[in-house]
Design a protein around this motif. Structure first.
Motif, PDB file in Angstrom:
ATOM      1  N   SER A   1      61.877 -43.919  73.862  1.00 40.70           N
ATOM      2  CA  SER A   1      60.739 -43.107  74.061  1.00 40.70           C
ATOM      3  C   SER A   1      59.507 -43.778  73.464  1.00 40.70           C
ATOM      4  CB  SER A   1      60.669 -41.626  73.747  1.00 40.70           C
ATOM      5  OG  SER A   1      60.723 -41.654  72.371  1.00 40.70           O
ATOM      6  N   LEU A   2      58.398 -43.723  74.050  1.00 39.81           N
ATOM      7  CA  LEU A   2      57.061 -44.301  73.258  1.00 39.81           C
ATOM      8  C   LEU A   2      56.799 -43.527  71.951  1.00 39.81           C
ATOM      9  CD1 LEU A   2      54.572 -46.311  73.497  1.00 39.81           C
ATOM     10  CD2 LEU A   2      53.625 -44.346  74.893  1.00 39.81           C
ATOM     11  N   GLN A   3      57.427 -42.406  71.894  1.00 44.69           N
ATOM     12  CA  GLN A   3      57.067 -41.791  70.635  1.00 44.69           C
ATOM     13  C   GLN A   3      57.789 -42.498  69.621  1.00 44.69           C
ATOM     14  OE1 GLN A   3      58.152 -37.781  70.691  1.00 44.69           O
ATOM     15  NE2 GLN A   3      57.527 -37.386  68.472  1.00 44.69           N
ATOM     16  N   HIS A   4      59.083 -42.749  69.785  1.00 48.66           N
ATOM     17  CA  HIS A   4      60.052 -43.478  68.792  1.00 48.66           C
ATOM     18  C   HIS A   4      59.374 -44.618  68.567  1.00 48.66           C
ATOM     19  CE1 HIS A   4      62.913 -40.053  70.048  1.00 48.66           C
ATOM     20  NE2 HIS A   4      62.623 -40.075  68.745  1.00 48.66           N
ATOM     21  N   ARG A   5      59.042 -45.623  69.621  1.00 49.90           N
ATOM     22  CA  ARG A   5      58.696 -46.717  69.258  1.00 49.90           C
ATOM     23  C   ARG A   5      57.390 -46.831  68.576  1.00 49.90           C
ATOM     24  NH1 ARG A   5      57.520 -49.336  74.714  1.00 49.90           N
ATOM     25  NH2 ARG A   5      57.482 -47.386  75.760  1.00 49.90           N
ATOM     26  N   LEU A   6      56.542 -45.897  68.671  1.00 50.96           N
ATOM     27  CA  LEU A   6      55.157 -45.896  67.988  1.00 50.96           C
ATOM     28  C   LEU A   6      55.558 -45.571  66.510  1.00 50.96           C
ATOM     29  CD1 LEU A   6      52.857 -43.983  70.589  1.00 50.96           C
ATOM     30  CD2 LEU A   6      52.711 -46.305  69.732  1.00 50.96           C
ATOM     31  N   ARG A   7      56.616 -44.597  66.307  1.00 52.09           N
ATOM     32  CA  ARG A   7      57.143 -44.349  64.988  1.00 52.09           C
ATOM     33  C   ARG A   7      57.520 -45.371  64.163  1.00 52.09           C
ATOM     34  NH1 ARG A   7      60.792 -39.264  65.088  1.00 52.09           N
ATOM     35  NH2 ARG A   7      61.416 -40.278  62.985  1.00 52.09           N
ATOM     36  N   LEU A   8      58.394 -46.114  64.952  1.00 48.96           N
ATOM     37  CA  LEU A   8      58.725 -47.676  64.489  1.00 48.96           C
ATOM     38  C   LEU A   8      57.714 -48.427  64.131  1.00 48.96           C
ATOM     39  CD1 LEU A   8      61.290 -49.541  63.549  1.00 48.96           C
ATOM     40  CD2 LEU A   8      61.271 -50.353  66.081  1.00 48.96           C
ATOM     41  N   PHE A   9      56.596 -48.439  64.929  1.00 49.24           N
ATOM     42  CA  PHE A   9      55.454 -49.433  64.742  1.00 49.24           C
ATOM     43  C   PHE A   9      54.745 -48.854  63.428  1.00 49.24           C
ATOM     44  CE2 PHE A   9      51.037 -50.648  65.228  1.00 49.24           C
ATOM     45  CZ  PHE A   9      51.083 -51.919  65.465  1.00 49.24           C
ATOM     46  N   ASP A  10      54.617 -47.632  63.281  1.00 48.93           N
ATOM     47  CA  ASP A  10      53.907 -46.899  62.127  1.00 48.93           C
ATOM     48  C   ASP A  10      54.766 -47.169  61.058  1.00 48.93           C
ATOM     49  OD1 ASP A  10      51.610 -46.313  63.654  1.00 48.93           O
ATOM     50  OD2 ASP A  10      52.301 -44.234  63.907  1.00 48.93           O
ATOM     51  N   SER A  11      55.828 -47.312  60.931  1.00 40.13           N
ATOM     52  CA  SER A  11      56.861 -47.428  59.588  1.00 40.13           C
ATOM     53  C   SER A  11      57.011 -48.902  59.163  1.00 40.13           C
ATOM     54  CB  SER A  11      57.969 -46.665  59.873  1.00 40.13           C
ATOM     55  OG  SER A  11      58.729 -47.034  60.803  1.00 40.13           O
ATOM     56  N   VAL A  12      57.045 -49.790  60.410  1.00 40.09           N
ATOM     57  CA  VAL A  12      57.249 -50.960  59.949  1.00 40.09           C
ATOM     58  C   VAL A  12      56.220 -52.028  59.875  1.00 40.09           C
ATOM     59  CG1 VAL A  12      58.798 -53.055  60.683  1.00 40.09           C
ATOM     60  CG2 VAL A  12      59.589 -50.938  60.932  1.00 40.09           C
ATOM     61  N   ILE A  13      55.421 -52.079  61.104  1.00 41.21           N
ATOM     62  CA  ILE A  13      54.048 -52.912  61.286  1.00 41.21           C
ATOM     63  C   ILE A  13      52.898 -52.575  60.484  1.00 41.21           C
ATOM     64  CG2 ILE A  13      52.609 -54.221  62.985  1.00 41.21           C
ATOM     65  CD1 ILE A  13      55.726 -54.547  63.356  1.00 41.21           C
ATOM     66  N   THR A  14      52.586 -51.238  60.548  1.00 40.63           N
ATOM     67  CA  THR A  14      51.516 -50.843  59.801  1.00 40.63           C
ATOM     68  C   THR A  14      51.279 -51.070  58.386  1.00 40.63           C
ATOM     69  OG1 THR A  14      51.019 -49.275  61.810  1.00 40.63           O
ATOM     70  CG2 THR A  14      49.838 -48.797  59.585  1.00 40.63           C
ATOM     71  N   PRO A  15      52.523 -50.807  57.656  1.00 43.64           N
ATOM     72  CA  PRO A  15      52.543 -51.003  56.130  1.00 43.64           C
ATOM     73  C   PRO A  15      52.504 -52.549  55.996  1.00 43.64           C
ATOM     74  CG  PRO A  15      54.349 -49.562  56.755  1.00 43.64           C
ATOM     75  CD  PRO A  15      53.454 -49.931  58.069  1.00 43.64           C
ATOM     76  N   THR A  16      53.024 -53.358  56.758  1.00 42.89           N
ATOM     77  CA  THR A  16      52.970 -54.804  56.533  1.00 42.89           C
ATOM     78  C   THR A  16      51.513 -55.252  56.639  1.00 42.89           C
ATOM     79  OG1 THR A  16      55.163 -55.180  57.593  1.00 42.89           O
ATOM     80  CG2 THR A  16      53.733 -57.185  57.500  1.00 42.89           C
ATOM     81  N   VAL A  17      50.618 -54.648  57.446  1.00 39.93           N
ATOM     82  CA  VAL A  17      49.340 -55.142  57.636  1.00 39.93           C
ATOM     83  C   VAL A  17      48.676 -54.491  56.340  1.00 39.93           C
ATOM     84  CG1 VAL A  17      46.996 -54.821  58.759  1.00 39.93           C
ATOM     85  CG2 VAL A  17      49.394 -55.367  59.930  1.00 39.93           C
ATOM     86  N   LEU A  18      48.825 -53.370  55.951  1.00 38.71           N
ATOM     87  CA  LEU A  18      48.102 -52.612  55.128  1.00 38.71           C
ATOM     88  C   LEU A  18      48.403 -52.903  53.670  1.00 38.71           C
ATOM     89  CD1 LEU A  18      47.317 -49.392  57.021  1.00 38.71           C
ATOM     90  CD2 LEU A  18      45.969 -51.297  56.860  1.00 38.71           C
ATOM     91  N   TYR A  19      49.229 -53.624  53.502  1.00 41.55           N
ATOM     92  CA  TYR A  19      49.936 -53.905  51.981  1.00 41.55           C
ATOM     93  C   TYR A  19      48.728 -54.496  51.165  1.00 41.55           C
ATOM     94  CZ  TYR A  19      52.245 -56.027  47.819  1.00 41.55           C
ATOM     95  OH  TYR A  19      52.704 -56.279  46.786  1.00 41.55           O
ATOM     96  N   ALA A  20      48.300 -53.859  49.894  1.00 41.40           N
ATOM     97  CA  ALA A  20      47.183 -54.113  49.055  1.00 41.40           C
ATOM     98  C   ALA A  20      45.784 -54.037  49.706  1.00 41.40           C
ATOM     99  CB  ALA A  20      47.701 -55.662  48.433  1.00 41.40           C
ATOM    100  N   SER A  21      45.971 -53.304  51.025  1.00 41.53           N
ATOM    101  CA  SER A  21      44.365 -53.574  51.637  1.00 41.53           C
ATOM    102  C   SER A  21      43.485 -52.682  50.938  1.00 41.53           C
ATOM    103  CB  SER A  21      44.652 -52.896  53.131  1.00 41.53           C
ATOM    104  OG  SER A  21      44.772 -51.301  53.001  1.00 41.53           O
ATOM    105  N   SER A  22      43.696 -51.689  49.972  1.00 42.18           N
ATOM    106  CA  SER A  22      42.949 -51.067  49.078  1.00 42.18           C
ATOM    107  C   SER A  22      42.079 -52.023  48.374  1.00 42.18           C
ATOM    108  CB  SER A  22      43.595 -49.886  48.210  1.00 42.18           C
ATOM    109  OG  SER A  22      44.259 -50.950  47.446  1.00 42.18           O
TER     110      SER A  22
END
Length: 171
Positions: A113-134
């Motif tokens: 489902s798109l919902q599960h794919r988006l959750r995977l995206f938010d848990s794997v891809i997003t943290p990769t981009v945002l690491y140390a972004s602060s």
């Protein structure tokens, strides 16, 4: 005991060599050894004007001085003294694309489902981009770069391509 990521900051080459020698002696006392092949020196443009040498001698060994504008991996980040933020944002986006392609089978598979794919995206891809972004100083251009990469990945997940209309508008 294990420590493999240490940063030494010095105001001159003389102090840096002294600090390296002190660190080597201290590590030797507890049974550790500096790997001089992995030890690198980064200098800003002011320091590069003062010295054109590509090596520094410390403890009877050569320590490489990286060229001006070079980057070095440190604690999962890519450091560059000239273009700190641009280098790191490009590095984070490159790592995110690698993660995206590593998980592409799941992210783009419509059997999930798109919902599960988006959750995977938010848990794997997003943290990769945002690491140390602060620590980034975000500008409109940098934010646009991050957001456009995210939208491109999301379009790939749902199988939608951008279409350029005859008027030149993007649909």
């Amino acid at each position: 005991r294990f420590a493999d990521d240490v940063v030494l900051l010095a105001t001159s080459k003389k102090y840096l060599v002294a600090m390296l020698e002190d660190l080597a002696k201290a590590t030797d006392r507890v049974g550790l050894e500096l790997h001089m092949g992995k030890t690198k020196i980064m200098a800003n443009s002011w320091a590069h004007h003062a010295s054109s040498s590509s090596y520094v001698h410390a403890m009877g060994k050569k320590v490489e001085v990286l060229p001006l504008g070079a980057s070095q991996a440190y604690l999962g980040r890519l450091l560059c003294l000239d273009t700190l933020h641009e280098t790191e944002i490009s590095n984070r986006l490159e790592r995110a694309w690698k993660k995206f392609f590593a998980w592409k089978g799941e992210l783009c598979n419509r059997a999930y489902s798109l919902q599960h794919r988006l959750r995977l995206f938010d848990s794997v891809i997003t943290p990769t981009v945002l690491y140390a972004s602060s620590t980034w100083t975000m500008t409109a251009e940098r934010e646009k770069q991050v957001k456009s990469t995210q939208r491109r990945m999301l379009r790939g997940m749902v199988g939608v391509c951008r279409t350029v209309l005859p008027t030149g508008d993007v649909y």
